[in-house]
Structures are given as structure tokens and as C-alpha cells.
Design a protein around this motif. Sequence first.
Motif, PDB file in Angstrom:
ATOM      1  N   VAL A   1       0.859   1.630   1.102  1.00 40.33           N
ATOM      2  CA  VAL A   1      -0.104   2.648   0.677  1.00 40.33           C
ATOM      3  C   VAL A   1      -1.517   2.151   0.978  1.00 40.33           C
ATOM      4  O   VAL A   1      -1.855   0.997   0.729  1.00 40.33           O
ATOM      5  CB  VAL A   1       0.050   2.950  -0.826  1.00 40.33           C
ATOM      6  CG1 VAL A   1      -1.016   3.943  -1.287  1.00 40.33           C
ATOM      7  CG2 VAL A   1       1.443   3.496  -1.111  1.00 40.33           C
TER       8      VAL A   1
ATOM      9  N   ASP B   1      -4.974   8.893  -0.641  1.00 40.54           N
ATOM     10  CA  ASP B   1      -4.109   7.771  -0.286  1.00 40.54           C
ATOM     11  C   ASP B   1      -3.043   8.250   0.688  1.00 40.54           C
ATOM     12  O   ASP B   1      -2.558   9.386   0.601  1.00 40.54           O
ATOM     13  CB  ASP B   1      -3.426   7.194  -1.528  1.00 40.54           C
ATOM     14  CG  ASP B   1      -4.404   6.444  -2.425  1.00 40.54           C
ATOM     15  OD1 ASP B   1      -5.388   5.903  -1.904  1.00 40.54           O
ATOM     16  OD2 ASP B   1      -4.171   6.419  -3.644  1.00 40.54           O
TER      17      ASP B   1
ATOM     18  N   VAL C   1       0.135   6.569   3.758  1.00 42.63           N
ATOM     19  CA  VAL C   1       1.040   5.464   4.053  1.00 42.63           C
ATOM     20  C   VAL C   1       1.109   5.275   5.561  1.00 42.63           C
ATOM     21  O   VAL C   1       0.506   6.015   6.334  1.00 42.63           O
ATOM     22  CB  VAL C   1       2.458   5.736   3.501  1.00 42.63           C
ATOM     23  CG1 VAL C   1       2.469   5.710   1.993  1.00 42.63           C
ATOM     24  CG2 VAL C   1       2.993   7.061   4.009  1.00 42.63           C
TER      25      VAL C   1
ATOM     26  N   LEU D   1       2.861   6.723  -3.494  1.00 45.57           N
ATOM     27  CA  LEU D   1       1.506   7.241  -3.308  1.00 45.57           C
ATOM     28  C   LEU D   1       0.782   7.446  -4.629  1.00 45.57           C
ATOM     29  O   LEU D   1      -0.434   7.261  -4.711  1.00 45.57           O
ATOM     30  CB  LEU D   1       1.559   8.560  -2.535  1.00 45.57           C
ATOM     31  CG  LEU D   1       1.822   8.445  -1.035  1.00 45.57           C
ATOM     32  CD1 LEU D   1       2.217   9.795  -0.450  1.00 45.57           C
ATOM     33  CD2 LEU D   1       0.593   7.901  -0.320  1.00 45.57           C
TER      34      LEU D   1
END
Length: 203
Positions: A9, A66, A68, A142
Amino acid sequence: MTVQITKSVRKATDADVPHLAGTLAASFYTDPVMSWCYPDDARRAEILPHNFRSVIEATLSLGGIDTVTDAVGAAVWIPPGTELDEERLADQIGRTSREYAERVFTLLALMDEHHPKDKEHQYLWLLGTRPEWQSQGIGSALMRPVLEACDRDGMPAYLEATSARNRDLYLRHGFEITEVLSLSEGPPLWCMWRSPRRSPEHS
């Protein structure tokens, strides 16, 4: 591969914008509330990437997005004390939505009317993962950094769940249903609030 992604993340950057717009569009394509806003499947597929790009561009500078590895998931938070240019964003979404603008504005007005305004909180506006990566822990990963910070700082969090599946995910992470909103001849939205959890040493 799932383990690697869920542990990676990171904060979104300008370079992620087009990828995240596509990710959220794919994630929300079958969402009940988005399907109510845009009942024509082809138009929904056309509109959503543009709308989510506008949302991401409007919120990126607030520092609450956020993502990934490979940008296959995104959490869009509105941190407390930040200001979103809502008028400009609504204008962009309205122009993109065209014949469905009235439905979208009905949704946004309902959400705003019931949004808690008397207590500072983290607002999880959007959480989505590409369909092929769902049910692999990415959504939970997340959310984790902000929820852990909420627990450390004594900060509540709030969101509106737009599907029963998402509602159940949020329940597992400590959110509680405070109200159920109804769209005209449409699906429900679950207003959900999460009080900060006390760490063991403070119990």
C-alpha cells in the motif's frame, strides 16, 4: 502475488491518475447505486472513467488516496481539516453525466444531507478493487493504514456503503450502521460510523 500486492500500500501520485480512474470505474460498474445513477450499461461504462478521474484529480492533493502495486485498488479518503472544491467537481460530473446529471445530483445531495458535520472524522469516500482482484484482501489492506492511524489518534471514520457486500466488509473493520438511506425506486445506502478502537495498553 496477492501477498506482495496487499503489503504494498502506498500513496497515489499524479502518474496513477488514469490507472486509478479505470480501476474505480471497473470496480463500480456493477455497483447498485452507480447502476441507479446510470441505468444504461453502455453509457455507464462510458461515463464512469471520466467521473472518477475528476474525483481523483480533485482529491489527490489532499493526501488521502492510497493505492497498491499496479494501481489495481484505491481508497479515496477525505482527511479532516481539508477542503474539496465541491462546486467545481459537481460541475465536471454534471457535464460528463449529461442526461443522468439529475440522478447524480440527487445522490450527492442525499449523501451531503446525512453526512455528519458535528464531529471531525476521516471520510472514506470511495474504496474499490478491480473485479479480477476482489476477495483477495486488497480492500482491507487499503483501509488499514488510515484505520490504524484513526485508532492511534482517537479519530472516528465515516462512509456510505453502496452494496451489501461492501457493507459487510466495513462491518468486519469496526464500522457500525447508523442510518439507511433510500433512493427513489433505487437501492439503499448504509451510513456507517467507526469509533476509534483503544489499543490494549490503553484498555
